[in-house]
Scaffold this motif. Structure first.
Motif, short mmCIF file in Angstrom:
data_model
loop_
_atom_site.label_atom_id
_atom_site.label_comp_id
_atom_site.label_asym_id
_atom_site.label_seq_id
_atom_site.Cartn_x
_atom_site.Cartn_y
_atom_site.Cartn_z
N THR A 334 36.94 37.72 44.59
CA THR A 334 38.44 38.07 44.24
C THR A 334 39.04 38.76 45.55
OG1 THR A 334 37.60 38.23 41.86
CG2 THR A 334 39.68 39.00 42.41
N ILE A 335 38.18 39.53 46.06
CA ILE A 335 38.55 40.24 47.53
C ILE A 335 39.26 39.23 48.30
CG2 ILE A 335 38.37 41.59 49.16
CD1 ILE A 335 38.72 43.41 47.04
N ILE A 336 38.34 38.25 48.42
CA ILE A 336 38.53 37.06 49.57
C ILE A 336 39.61 36.38 49.30
CG2 ILE A 336 37.62 35.05 50.72
CD1 ILE A 336 34.71 36.58 50.35
N ALA A 337 39.93 36.14 48.08
CA ALA A 337 40.96 35.14 47.74
C ALA A 337 42.41 36.08 47.78
CB ALA A 337 40.81 34.75 45.96
N ALA A 460 23.22 41.28 37.98
CA ALA A 460 24.43 42.06 37.65
C ALA A 460 25.52 41.27 37.22
CB ALA A 460 24.85 42.46 39.15
N PRO A 461 26.01 41.37 36.05
CA PRO A 461 27.05 40.63 35.30
C PRO A 461 28.32 40.25 36.35
CG PRO A 461 26.23 42.09 33.82
CD PRO A 461 25.60 42.65 35.09
N ALA A 462 28.38 41.53 37.11
CA ALA A 462 29.57 41.38 37.84
C ALA A 462 29.63 40.42 39.07
CB ALA A 462 30.07 42.69 38.61
N GLU A 463 28.42 40.34 39.41
CA GLU A 463 28.36 39.23 40.40
C GLU A 463 28.52 37.83 40.09
OE1 GLU A 463 24.22 38.97 41.74
OE2 GLU A 463 24.57 37.58 43.36
N LEU A 464 28.03 37.55 38.79
CA LEU A 464 28.31 36.17 38.29
C LEU A 464 29.82 36.05 37.84
CD1 LEU A 464 25.13 35.71 36.02
CD2 LEU A 464 25.71 35.00 38.29
N GLU A 465 30.36 36.92 37.23
CA GLU A 465 31.69 36.93 36.95
C GLU A 465 32.77 36.64 38.28
OE1 GLU A 465 31.90 40.92 35.29
OE2 GLU A 465 31.01 40.04 33.47
N GLY A 466 32.38 37.46 39.32
CA GLY A 466 33.42 37.04 40.43
C GLY A 466 33.00 35.53 40.86
N LEU A 467 31.67 34.94 40.77
CA LEU A 467 31.71 33.74 41.19
C LEU A 467 32.38 32.79 40.23
CD1 LEU A 467 30.25 31.53 42.76
CD2 LEU A 467 28.24 31.71 41.35
N LEU A 468 32.28 33.01 38.93
CA LEU A 468 32.94 32.18 38.03
C LEU A 468 34.73 32.33 38.15
CD1 LEU A 468 30.98 32.96 35.14
CD2 LEU A 468 31.24 30.69 35.90
N LEU A 469 35.13 33.39 38.54
CA LEU A 469 36.59 33.74 38.60
C LEU A 469 36.79 32.72 39.85
CD1 LEU A 469 37.19 37.55 37.91
CD2 LEU A 469 38.13 35.58 36.85
N ASP A 470 36.37 32.45 40.53
CA ASP A 470 36.32 31.77 41.68
C ASP A 470 36.80 30.07 41.44
OD1 ASP A 470 35.23 30.80 44.96
OD2 ASP A 470 37.01 31.98 44.70
N HIS A 471 36.30 29.70 40.22
CA HIS A 471 36.44 28.36 39.82
C HIS A 471 37.72 28.30 39.10
CE1 HIS A 471 35.65 24.61 37.63
NE2 HIS A 471 34.45 24.65 38.26
N PRO A 472 38.38 27.02 39.35
CA PRO A 472 39.95 26.82 39.02
C PRO A 472 40.00 26.51 37.52
CG PRO A 472 39.10 24.79 40.07
CD PRO A 472 38.14 26.13 40.30
N ASP A 473 38.82 26.33 36.77
CA ASP A 473 39.07 26.40 35.47
C ASP A 473 38.91 27.53 34.58
OD1 ASP A 473 37.43 22.79 35.21
OD2 ASP A 473 39.50 23.69 35.40
#
Length: 579
Positions: A334-337, A460-473
């Motif tokens: 999210t920081i990168i985006a 770590a849940p936050a790690e997977l959440e960050g990855l999923l938030l990067d998906h357009p869906d």
């Protein structure tokens, strides 16, 4: 012994001043010299601008009016039940000038929740925003608090007749002083309680955190030194924070994030704070453009909207110089985006908790903080990282964070057992799993109790959440662990579909399984096997969060257990076959 400290030294912090005496009546060596014509508060709705002299006058007037009406005694507790308002800090500082204690209540509380706070803190007086009055009256009846000890923050056409804060200010300014504001004895600021702040309450009922005058003052100074403020700081246009800058006043003032890093720091630093009572994303963008806001102190859900909401491109946001996210971890993705959307804006995170106030803040010597970092330890904080075997971790090693700081709370109200568990020999046991590097940067992995254990590996849940938030869906997401006989736990993602994905799912139901499979694959393509979403993906309308933006995982854990009991979540063999 491995201990971590930031590179800056903490200067003298006065221990004989109350918070309003420090903020309104004195000058500290870490504080910029500020022109008196700079407004300190701006009312978002009306544009009304309030300078420091008016704030001082209103604070004295309210203290005098309240004391004349209610004869407030030393250490009485006054509850403020209101969203952010330009007279909220005036009310806080007036209460503190009288030697009383402030407890701020979440304006979204139910009557039952407010009753708990009133009874826990033994609040004598209730200051209420008109929008909160129905709940306040219901709670007051249960808590046996008479309407004669209530007042409204602002005038309103109500069936019940109550005095208002403007009424009390006018009355207080029209009469001789009815109270003697005292100077605290040397060291007394460390023991005298200024605020009773309720903890997030993610397990059981919220606890009352005792925050002293000294803790608030110390953390304000810690923030100022960390951010490089000084008497001459305001004159340098290359500096990130300058007197006369404009900051957003969106985080709630009853919460530690809104109380110190936003409210007290902005006034101390000579900035103008745009006070916003209620969050609406598009309205927030309008306010940024209207008032040319320079500094956004926000929470992760708002950062996600800055990254993904289509309205962002419709506004001129070039005035934003800093975006600082706090109150909950923000994923590296999210920081990168965010940095791609706001390339000229300094971006970072802050980390703290009610029991410790601010622990680490974004570095001002970096345009974008180190990926995954919550910034560097602020001056005065000493940190230890304790590994599972009880030994101290070194640089780059994970463990439980415990800290010592002049800004620590003194414990929990009427809860000696919890106080002894959390505050041990002057060290706060944060309950957070972290890594600290050689530059004293803090990387929060997750809450220890929220880590998912898959075949003995920590996820770590936050790690997977960050990855999923990067998906357009994906518009929002929360990952929890669900019990599994074979693996111990498996990660399950509760996902709020993006508007476009939701529309596809609505028009073609078969798209639901397709999107879920794509998200499972998205994680599997990027993460080691034990981090795969073998618990599956479930769509949900909204992710439950508390007002500071922290995910309320326990609600979704219970929902996940119920789904598993009904056989509605994938079994490992099913997911494995799908992959």
């Amino acid at each position: 012994m491995t201990e971590f400290k930031g590179p800056q030294e903490l200067p003298f912090v006065p221990d004989d001043l109350s918070v309003p005496q420090f903020i309104l009546d004195s000058h500290h060596l870490s504080q910029p010299v500020v022109k008196t014509d700079i407004p300190r508060f701006i009312d978002d709705e009306t544009g009304r601008r309030i300078g420091i002299e008016e704030i001082r006058a209103r604070t004295f007037g309210l203290a005098n009016g309240m004391n004349s009406r209610w004869d407030i005694r030393e250490d009485d507790v006054v509850c403020i039940f209101s969203p952010n308002h330009v007279d909220y800090p005036v009310a806080m500082w007036a209460i503190l000038r009288l030697g009383a204690t402030v407890t701020g209540a979440n304006p979204a509380y139910t009557a039952e929740e407010l009753v708990h706070q009133l009874q826990l803190t033994k609040a004598k007086i209730l200051l209420i925003h008109p929008a909160c009055l129905p709940v306040a009256l219901q709670a007051a009846r249960i808590a046996k608090l008479s309407p004669s000890y209530m007042a409204l923050i602002e005038p309103a056409n109500m069936e019940i007749s109550l005095p208002t804060v403007p009424d009390l200010i006018a009355d207080g300014l029209s009469r001789p002083p009815s109270f003697n504001e005292r100077r605290l004895r040397p060291g007394e600021a460390k023991t005298k309680i200024a605020f009773l702040i309720l903890s997030s309450g993610t397990t059981g009922k919220p606890k009352g955190v005792r925050l002293s005058h000294y803790a608030v003052i110390a953390n304000t100074v810690q923030s100022a030194v960390h951010m490089g403020l000084s008497p001459n700081y305001a004159s340098d246009e290359n500096n990130r924070f300058r007197a006369g800058d404009v900051m957003i006043g969106l985080p709630p003032f009853y919460h530690i994030f809104g109380l110190i890093p936003v409210l007290h720091f902005s006034v101390f630093a000579g900035m103008s704070l745009v006070v916003i009572p209620k969050f609406n994303f598009v309205d927030m963008l309008k306010s940024i453009e209207r008032y040319r806001i320079n500094h956004l102190l926000v929470v992760p859900p708002q950062v996600v909207l800055l990254c993904k909401h289509p309205a962002v491109k419709n506004f001129d946001l070039k005035c934003i110089r800093t975006i600082l996210s706090g109150a909950a971890p923000l994923a590296s993705e999210t920081i990168i985006a965010l940095a791609q959307i706001f390339p000229h804006t300094a971006i970072g995170q802050g980390y703290g908790m009610t029991e410790a106030t601010g622990i680490s803040f974004a570095r001002i010597d970096k345009h974008v903080d180190t990926s995954g970092s919550t910034g560097r330890l602020v001056p005065g904080v000493v940190a230890r990282v304790v590994k599972s075997d009880g030994s101290l971790a070194g640089c780059g090693e994970a463990g439980h964070l415990i800290i010592s700081s002049p800004s620590l709370a003194s414990g929990y109200l009427n809860n000696e057992e919890a106080t002894k568990e959390t505050f041990v020999d002057g060290w706060l046991h944060t309950g957070d799993e972290v890594i600290i590097n050689e530059e004293a940067e803090v990387f929060v992995i997750d809450r220890i109790k929220e880590l998912i254990k898959v075949k003995g590996f920590q996820v770590a849940p936050a790690e997977l959440e960050g990855l999923l938030l990067d998906h357009p869906d994906v518009a929002d997401v929360c990952v929890v662990g669900i019990p599994d006989d074979y693996s111990g736990e498996l990660p399950l993602a509760f996902v709020v579909p993006s508007p476009s994905a939701a529309e596809r799912i609505k028009s073609r139901p078969e798209e639901s399984d397709k999107v879920k499979a794509e998200l499972v694959k998205h994680v599997a393509d990027a993460k080691v096997h034990y981090k795969h979403l073998k618990g599956g993906v479930e769509f949900i309308d909204v992710i439950p969060k508390n007002p500071s933006g922290k995910l309320l995982r326990r609600f979704l854990r219970e929902r996940a257990k119920a789904l598993r009991a009904k056989g509605k979540t994938p079994r490992p063999s099913t997911v494995k076959a799908a992959l």
